[in-house]
Scaffold this motif. Structure first.
Motif, PDB file in Angstrom:
ATOM      1  N   GLU B  97     -13.310 -17.969  76.521  1.00 13.70           N
ATOM      2  CA  GLU B  97     -12.497 -18.102  75.299  1.00 13.70           C
ATOM      3  C   GLU B  97     -12.183 -19.558  74.991  1.00 13.70           C
ATOM      4  OE1 GLU B  97     -10.145 -13.811  75.593  1.00 13.70           O
ATOM      5  OE2 GLU B  97      -9.304 -15.605  76.495  1.00 13.70           O
ATOM      6  N   MET B 101     -13.180 -21.241  71.535  1.00 12.51           N
ATOM      7  CA  MET B 101     -12.173 -21.860  70.673  1.00 12.51           C
ATOM      8  C   MET B 101     -12.578 -23.297  70.322  1.00 12.51           C
ATOM      9  SD  MET B 101      -8.100 -22.441  71.319  1.00 12.51           S
ATOM     10  CE  MET B 101      -8.211 -23.723  72.558  1.00 12.51           C
ATOM     11  N   MET B 102     -12.978 -24.052  71.358  1.00 17.01           N
ATOM     12  CA  MET B 102     -13.340 -25.437  71.100  1.00 17.01           C
ATOM     13  C   MET B 102     -14.614 -25.518  70.259  1.00 17.01           C
ATOM     14  SD  MET B 102     -10.855 -27.044  72.242  1.00 17.01           S
ATOM     15  CE  MET B 102     -11.401 -28.716  72.052  1.00 17.01           C
ATOM     16  N   ARG B 104     -15.404 -23.456  67.885  1.00 19.95           N
ATOM     17  CA  ARG B 104     -14.986 -23.256  66.490  1.00 19.95           C
ATOM     18  C   ARG B 104     -14.321 -24.505  65.935  1.00 19.95           C
ATOM     19  NH1 ARG B 104     -13.770 -18.037  68.213  1.00 19.95           N
ATOM     20  NH2 ARG B 104     -11.616 -18.583  68.580  1.00 19.95           N
ATOM     21  N   LEU B 105     -13.478 -25.143  66.775  1.00 24.73           N
ATOM     22  CA  LEU B 105     -12.800 -26.353  66.298  1.00 24.73           C
ATOM     23  C   LEU B 105     -13.787 -27.509  66.108  1.00 24.73           C
ATOM     24  CD1 LEU B 105      -9.491 -26.241  68.359  1.00 24.73           C
ATOM     25  CD2 LEU B 105      -9.779 -25.773  65.930  1.00 24.73           C
ATOM     26  N   ASN B 106     -14.932 -27.421  66.783  1.00 30.20           N
ATOM     27  CA  ASN B 106     -15.977 -28.426  66.570  1.00 30.20           C
ATOM     28  C   ASN B 106     -16.877 -28.050  65.398  1.00 30.20           C
ATOM     29  OD1 ASN B 106     -15.893 -30.717  68.412  1.00 30.20           O
ATOM     30  ND2 ASN B 106     -15.934 -29.183  70.026  1.00 30.20           N
ATOM     31  N   HIS B 107     -16.534 -26.942  64.748  1.00 29.11           N
ATOM     32  CA  HIS B 107     -17.247 -26.479  63.556  1.00 29.11           C
ATOM     33  C   HIS B 107     -18.722 -26.161  63.824  1.00 29.11           C
ATOM     34  CE1 HIS B 107     -13.921 -28.769  61.165  1.00 29.11           C
ATOM     35  NE2 HIS B 107     -13.483 -27.735  61.835  1.00 29.11           N
ATOM     36  N   ILE B 149     -16.496 -28.205  78.126  1.00 29.19           N
ATOM     37  CA  ILE B 149     -15.959 -28.162  76.762  1.00 29.19           C
ATOM     38  C   ILE B 149     -16.300 -29.445  76.012  1.00 29.19           C
ATOM     39  CG2 ILE B 149     -13.808 -28.234  75.432  1.00 29.19           C
ATOM     40  CD1 ILE B 149     -12.640 -26.296  77.524  1.00 29.19           C
ATOM     41  N   SER B 150     -16.183 -30.567  76.721  1.00 27.79           N
ATOM     42  CA  SER B 150     -16.409 -31.836  76.032  1.00 27.79           C
ATOM     43  C   SER B 150     -17.877 -32.024  75.651  1.00 27.79           C
ATOM     44  CB  SER B 150     -15.909 -33.005  76.874  1.00 27.79           C
ATOM     45  OG  SER B 150     -16.789 -33.235  77.934  1.00 27.79           O
TER      46      SER B 150
END
Lengths: 257, 313
Positions: B97, B101-102, B104-107, B149-150
């Motif tokens: 998750e 989430m990340m 999505r935030l990174n488009h 994530i990064s």
């Protein structure tokens, strides 16, 4: 391009709201607390103090709006704690290094807090109905109640986002619950203000909680509302705008001291 | 390719009356691993925070991929990804998750998120723990998720602020392997560390920072020339052995501790040294091989500075 930016901001807001909701439903203790507290406060007032307080109507009818805003205040103040937590960990640090709108990232807390408050409010209405609350509101009035409560909750949610951004540690953030639980007692939420000493009566009449409660009470049980509606809208939309601006500014500045 | 991707000139930053960065300058080549090595409070994290647009410098210029971190922050933010000292993961969400989430935030679009998530979980050995809440993860797992994530949005420059602090030796080795893996994919990695060994293991170029300034910059080999190599330390219980040994070998002596420190340049030299002792019948009380530490660097560098001051004066 301008349009696309807006769409992304909205989508990011949704992503963050979804996150807040997952938090709320995974942190069962807090959720139960948010529901149990208002219900117990209401039972306390109705059954323990209620007999001694003269308001001209059944006390349960009088007290429901006060209970709801007291507990919405408490629920909102929990937002400060989660904002402070986010800011003190690494998560928001990473968010701040990404090309995202601050308001999109913060709105998750506002929306999550709003839904938690609405669940608690629903619980209060249900229990109130069971113990003799008899509102006279029609559909239009209920919509009015929903609208006013939404304005109130969203505006104080942003206020608590600001306080969360200003606070460095989680313990301090937790202390913000205190004034929010206390302020409604110094209004017409639980007793008519004219029973208070003159100076307190003056304070109580002029603080935002009193018009808010009078409007809710008027919509629910038909007491007079008159100028209180505009006063309420003015107070809380003013608060909403100021808090929103402060939050977006503070988000970038935070830790840049 | 010799293109510069990070360029820092005369960076200054003060908090209240304390000068944290005092004229920092360096360049980082595209695709390389650059290590900023220094003690706690030397200004490493402040540098990372300025480069990743979290804070602004008081003076000086920091450019990333041609964009100014001060005036073109949003452009810079599209090129970088930051893994700070505190794991940037959501404790109440699962690893999967968090990645979603990340993403999505990174488009990123849905299919790409699903694909990258699966890949990254695999690469960072988190597939089994993917559906568990991060709250239950170990320190090493959190760090790995954090770095995974990064990497979601395929950044050009990755900042890793003390990526192995607080990890056990095994997790540290694993992290090193992963960082090397990243570098092989062509990403530029800017890492900070307080461990000389870590910088040595990973970095193409090391800059040593102390009191907000770069005091030495170069490859690991170049730095070692300044710091010296590994040393063999012989400690003797009795003075006679201590004095006798000094006849056969040259090194730094510590009279009080009856200790001789001899720089070691090869295995052969070490073997000959120990052989000599054996043949002469000299029995040291303790034999230790010591790696140079950051302390040694600082001692050497401050000695240098003193000498320079003397020369200049």
């Amino acid at each position: 391009m301008g349009d696309a930016k807006w769409i992304w901001a909205l989508r990011d807001g949704l992503t963050m709201s979804k996150r807040s909701l997952m938090h709320i439903f995974r942190d069962v203790e807090s959720l139960l607390m948010a529901i149990a507290l208002p219900v117990s406060i209401m039972l306390l007032f109705v059954y323990v103090f209620g007999g001694a307080i003269q308001t001209g109507t059944d006390y349960v009818n009088y007290v429901v709006p006060g209970v709801i805003i007291t507990c919405a205040g408490f629920g909102s103040s929990l937002i400060s704690v989660s904002v402070t937590k986010d800011m003190s960990g690494g998560l928001f640090e990473r968010f701040r290094s990404m090309p995202l709108q601050p308001s999109s990232l913060l709105v998750g807390h506002v929306v999550g807090g709003y839904l938690r408050n609405m669940i608690a409010t629903l619980a209060v209405f249900i229990v109130a109905l069971l113990i003799g609350f008899r509102p006279e509101a029609g559909l239009l009035e209920w919509l009015g109640v929903l609208g006013i409560l939404t304005l109130y909750m969203i505006s104080i949610n942003w206020l608590f986002v600001v306080l969360g951004l200003l606070t460095k540690n989680v313990e301090t953030a937790g202390a913000f619950t205190f004034p929010m639980l206390f302020l409604p007692y110094l209004s017409s939420a639980f007793v008519p203000t004219n029973t208070m000493p003159a100076w307190l009566d003056a304070f109580s009449k002029h603080q935002p909680m009193t018009p808010l409660i009078e409007v809710l009470r008027g919509l629910l049980i038909g007491t007079p509302i008159d100028y209180n509606l505009w006063l309420t809208i003015l107070w809380f939309s003013g608060l909403l705008v100021l808090s929103y601006i402060a939050a977006t500014l503070l988000f970038r500045r935070r830790k840049n001291e | 390719m010799n293109e510069t991707v990070i360029s820092v000139r005369n960076l200054k930053k003060a908090y209240r009356n304390q000068q944290v960065l005092d004229g920092l300058s360096f360049d980082v080549r595209r695709g390389s691993i650059f290590a900023l090595l220094g003690e706690n409070g030397a200004g490493k994290t402040t540098t990372v925070r300025i480069l990743s647009t979290l804070i602004q410098a008081d003076d000086g210029v920091a450019m990333i991929a041609g964009y100014d971190t001060k005036t073109e922050a949003n452009h810079v933010r599209r090129k970088i990804s930051l893994t700070g000292q505190y794991a940037a993961v959501d404790e109440l969400l699962t690893g999967e998750e968090n990645l979603a989430m990340m993403g999505r935030l990174n488009h990123l679009d849905k299919e790409l998120i699903a694909k990258r998530t699966a890949e990254l979980l695999e690469t960072f050995e988190l597939t089994k723990a993917a559906r568990k809440k991060v709250k239950t993860y170990s320190g090493g797992m959190r760090r790995r998720l954090d770095i995974a994530i990064s990497l979601l949005a395929a950044p050009e420059v990755i900042f890793l602020d003390e990526p192995t602090t607080g990890l056990d030796p095994r997790s540290r080795r694993k992290m090193w392997d992963m960082i090397k893996l990243l570098a092989n994919q062509g990403v530029t990695i800017f890492l900070t560390t307080q461990y000389l060994e870590e910088a040595d293991q990973l970095a193409d170029k090391i800059a040593i920072i102390a009191e907000g300034k770069i005091i030495k910059e170069g490859t690991a080999e170049e730095l070692k020339e300044v710091i010296g190599e590994e040393t063999l330390e012989l400690t003797f219980a009795d003075t006679s052995g201590y004095h006798e040994a000094q006849n056969y070998m040259s090194g730094e002596v510590d009279e009080e501790a009856r200790k001789i420190s001899i720089p070691i340049r090869s295995v052969r030299q070490l073997r000959e040294l120990l052989n000599d002792l054996y043949v002469k019948g000299i029995e040291p009380d303790a034999i230790v091989i010591r790696q140079p530490t950051l302390d040694d660097v600082f001692i050497k560098m401050t000695e240098h500075n003193k000498v320079e001051v003397l020369v200049n004066g």
